[in-house]
Design an enzyme around this catalytic site. Structure first.
Site, PDB file in Angstrom:
ATOM      1  N   ARG A   1      11.494  -1.280  10.881  1.00 38.37           N
ATOM      2  CA  ARG A   1      10.454  -0.932  11.851  1.00 38.37           C
ATOM      3  C   ARG A   1      10.399  -1.970  12.972  1.00 38.37           C
ATOM      4  O   ARG A   1      10.530  -3.161  12.732  1.00 38.37           O
ATOM      5  CB  ARG A   1       9.085  -0.870  11.152  1.00 38.37           C
ATOM      6  CG  ARG A   1       8.822   0.477  10.529  1.00 38.37           C
ATOM      7  CD  ARG A   1       7.634   0.488   9.619  1.00 38.37           C
ATOM      8  NE  ARG A   1       6.436  -0.131  10.182  1.00 38.37           N
ATOM      9  CZ  ARG A   1       5.268  -0.190   9.556  1.00 38.37           C
ATOM     10  NH1 ARG A   1       5.138   0.330   8.352  1.00 38.37           N
ATOM     11  NH2 ARG A   1       4.230  -0.768  10.110  1.00 38.37           N
TER      12      ARG A   1
ATOM     13  N   ARG B   1      11.493  -5.551   4.851  1.00 34.80           N
ATOM     14  CA  ARG B   1      11.203  -4.128   4.627  1.00 34.80           C
ATOM     15  C   ARG B   1      12.180  -3.247   5.403  1.00 34.80           C
ATOM     16  O   ARG B   1      12.507  -3.516   6.556  1.00 34.80           O
ATOM     17  CB  ARG B   1       9.774  -3.817   5.084  1.00 34.80           C
ATOM     18  CG  ARG B   1       9.484  -2.319   5.114  1.00 34.80           C
ATOM     19  CD  ARG B   1       8.016  -1.988   5.083  1.00 34.80           C
ATOM     20  NE  ARG B   1       7.257  -2.513   6.201  1.00 34.80           N
ATOM     21  CZ  ARG B   1       5.928  -2.422   6.288  1.00 34.80           C
ATOM     22  NH1 ARG B   1       5.231  -1.875   5.307  1.00 34.80           N
ATOM     23  NH2 ARG B   1       5.309  -2.924   7.335  1.00 34.80           N
TER      24      ARG B   1
ATOM     25  N   ARG C   1      -9.550   0.907   8.951  1.00 33.17           N
ATOM     26  CA  ARG C   1      -9.107  -0.440   9.298  1.00 33.17           C
ATOM     27  C   ARG C   1     -10.143  -1.171  10.139  1.00 33.17           C
ATOM     28  O   ARG C   1      -9.917  -2.330  10.499  1.00 33.17           O
ATOM     29  CB  ARG C   1      -7.813  -0.355  10.103  1.00 33.17           C
ATOM     30  CG  ARG C   1      -6.540  -0.567   9.294  1.00 33.17           C
ATOM     31  CD  ARG C   1      -5.358  -0.393  10.244  1.00 33.17           C
ATOM     32  NE  ARG C   1      -4.203  -1.141   9.847  1.00 33.17           N
ATOM     33  CZ  ARG C   1      -3.141  -0.639   9.220  1.00 33.17           C
ATOM     34  NH1 ARG C   1      -3.108   0.620   8.885  1.00 33.17           N
ATOM     35  NH2 ARG C   1      -2.108  -1.401   8.938  1.00 33.17           N
TER      36      ARG C   1
ATOM     37  N   LYS D   1       0.832  -1.215   0.000  1.00 36.21           N
ATOM     38  CA  LYS D   1       0.000   0.000   0.000  1.00 36.21           C
ATOM     39  C   LYS D   1       0.869   1.269   0.000  1.00 36.21           C
ATOM     40  O   LYS D   1       0.660   2.168  -0.800  1.00 36.21           O
ATOM     41  CB  LYS D   1      -0.933   0.031   1.230  1.00 36.21           C
ATOM     42  CG  LYS D   1      -1.908  -1.129   1.283  1.00 36.21           C
ATOM     43  CD  LYS D   1      -2.863  -1.022   2.472  1.00 36.21           C
ATOM     44  CE  LYS D   1      -2.162  -1.069   3.828  1.00 36.21           C
ATOM     45  NZ  LYS D   1      -1.420  -2.334   4.087  1.00 36.21           N
TER      46      LYS D   1
ATOM     47  N   ARG E   1      -0.293  -8.877  13.675  1.00 37.16           N
ATOM     48  CA  ARG E   1      -0.932  -7.887  12.803  1.00 37.16           C
ATOM     49  C   ARG E   1      -1.791  -8.550  11.734  1.00 37.16           C
ATOM     50  O   ARG E   1      -2.827  -8.025  11.337  1.00 37.16           O
ATOM     51  CB  ARG E   1       0.140  -7.001  12.163  1.00 37.16           C
ATOM     52  CG  ARG E   1       0.751  -6.048  13.196  1.00 37.16           C
ATOM     53  CD  ARG E   1       2.090  -5.539  12.758  1.00 37.16           C
ATOM     54  NE  ARG E   1       2.006  -4.649  11.625  1.00 37.16           N
ATOM     55  CZ  ARG E   1       3.033  -4.321  10.867  1.00 37.16           C
ATOM     56  NH1 ARG E   1       4.230  -4.814  11.112  1.00 37.16           N
ATOM     57  NH2 ARG E   1       2.875  -3.502   9.860  1.00 37.16           N
TER      58      ARG E   1
END
Ligand code: ADP
Ligand code: ADP
Ligand code: ZN
Length: 216
Positions: A160, A127, A88, A13, A171
Site C-alpha cells: 500500500r 505488509r 475513528r 484488525k 497515521r
C-alpha cells in the site's frame, strides 16, 4: 453479533476481521477497503478520499459516516456486522450510536486489539495486500504460500502506498489524537473488551474467540 474493532494501524484488525467474519458469519465492513475499491475504480468518492489517504490523514467525517450508514442499511447486516476501521473519531462514534439507536440496535462490544507502538512500524512496512480481496499478508510474519501471490484469489500482492515509514508515522499521530480517545468512550459505556495483539495471529484469534464467547 455486532462488533467494532479498535486498534492502531497495523494492530491486526483486518487480519482478525477476516477470521471473525468467517466464524460468526457476519459481514466484514472495512472503511479502508471501501475507500481503496473506490480509488481503484476512480469514482468521485475515490478521487476525494485518495487525497487524504495518501497523506495519512482521515477522510472527512461527513463522507465516511454516510458510507457506513448506507452499508449498515443493507440486508446482510440485519443479524450482525463487524466494523473494521470505523469509528475513528468521536463524531463517527456518536453518529454510529445514534444510527443504531434509531434502528433499535446496539453493538455487543468494541474490541480493542492492543499492540504497543514498537511493533507497528515493522508490521506495516512488511505488509503486502491483495488488491482484489483485501487479504493482508506480511513478508516475515504471515507470508503467502506462493511469493507475492494471494492465497485466496492468486492475484499479485502489492504494497500500500500509505504503508511507507513517513506516512505510517503520520497515521500513528492521527490515531493518538483522534481515535485513541474512543477507548475511553467505549469503556464509559461498559462496552470495551481488550485483547493482547502481540502474539501470533492464531493465538490472538483464539483469545478473541474466548472474549466474544463471553460477550452478551
Ligand atoms: P490493520 O488492519 O489493523 O491495519 P493488518 O491486519 O493489516 O492490520 O495487519 C498489519 C500487518 O501485520 C500485516 O502485514 C499482517 O500480516 C501483520 N500481522 C497481523 N497480525 C499479526 C500478528 N499477530 N503478528 C505478526 N504480524 C501480524
Ligand atoms: P489501517 O488499519 O492500516 O490504518 P485502513 O485500511 O483502516 O488502514 O485505512 C486506510 C486509510 O483510509 C486511513 O489512513 C484513512 O485515511 C482512511 N480511513 C479508513 N477508515 C476511516 C474512517 N473511519 N474515517 C476516516 N478515514 C478513514
Ligand atoms: Zn486475494
Amino acid at each position: 453479533m455486532k462488533i467494532i474493532l479498535l486498534g492502531p494501524p497495523g494492530a491486526g484488525k483486518g487480519t482478525q476481521a477476516k477470521l471473525i467474519s468467517e466464524k460468526y458469519v457476519i459481514p466484514h465492513i472495512s472503511t479502508g477497503d471501501i475507500f481503496r475499491k473506490n480509488i481503484s475504480e476512480k469514482t468521485p468518492l475515490g478521487i476525494e478520499a485518495k487525497r487524504y489517504i495518501d497523506n495519512g490523514q482521515l477522510v472527512p467525517d461527513e463522507v465516511t459516516i454516510g458510507i457506513v450508514k448506507d452499508r449498515l442499511s443493507m440486508d446482510d447486516c440485519e443479524n450482525g456486522f463487524l466494523l473494521d476501521g470505523f469509528p475513528r473519531t468521536a463524531m463517527q462514534a456518536d453518529a454510529l450510536d445514534s444510527f443504531l439507536n434509531d434502528n433499535g440496535q446496539k453493538i455487543n462490544t468494541a474490541l480493542l486489539i492492543d499492540v504497543p507502538k514498537e511493533f507497528i512500524l515493522e508490521r506495516m512496512t512488511g505488509r503486502r495486500v491483495c488488491p482484489s480481496c483485501g487479504a493482508s499478508y506480511h513478508i516475515k510474519f504471515n507470508p503467502p504460500k506462493v511469493e507475492m501471490k494471494c492465497d485466496i484469489c492468486n492475484n499479485s500482492l502489492i504494497q500500500r502506498k500509505d504503508d511507507t515509514e513517513s506516512t505510517v508515522k503520520e497515521r500513528l499521530d492521527v490515531y493518538d489524537k483522534q481515535t485513541q480517545p474512543l477507548i475511553q468512550y467505549y469503556k464509559d459505556q461498559n462496552n470495551l473488551s481488550v485483547v493482547n495483539g502481540t502474539g501470533e495471529i492464531n493465538e490472538v484469534f483464539g483469545d478473541i474467540c474466548n472474549i466474544l464467547g463471553a460477550v452478551k
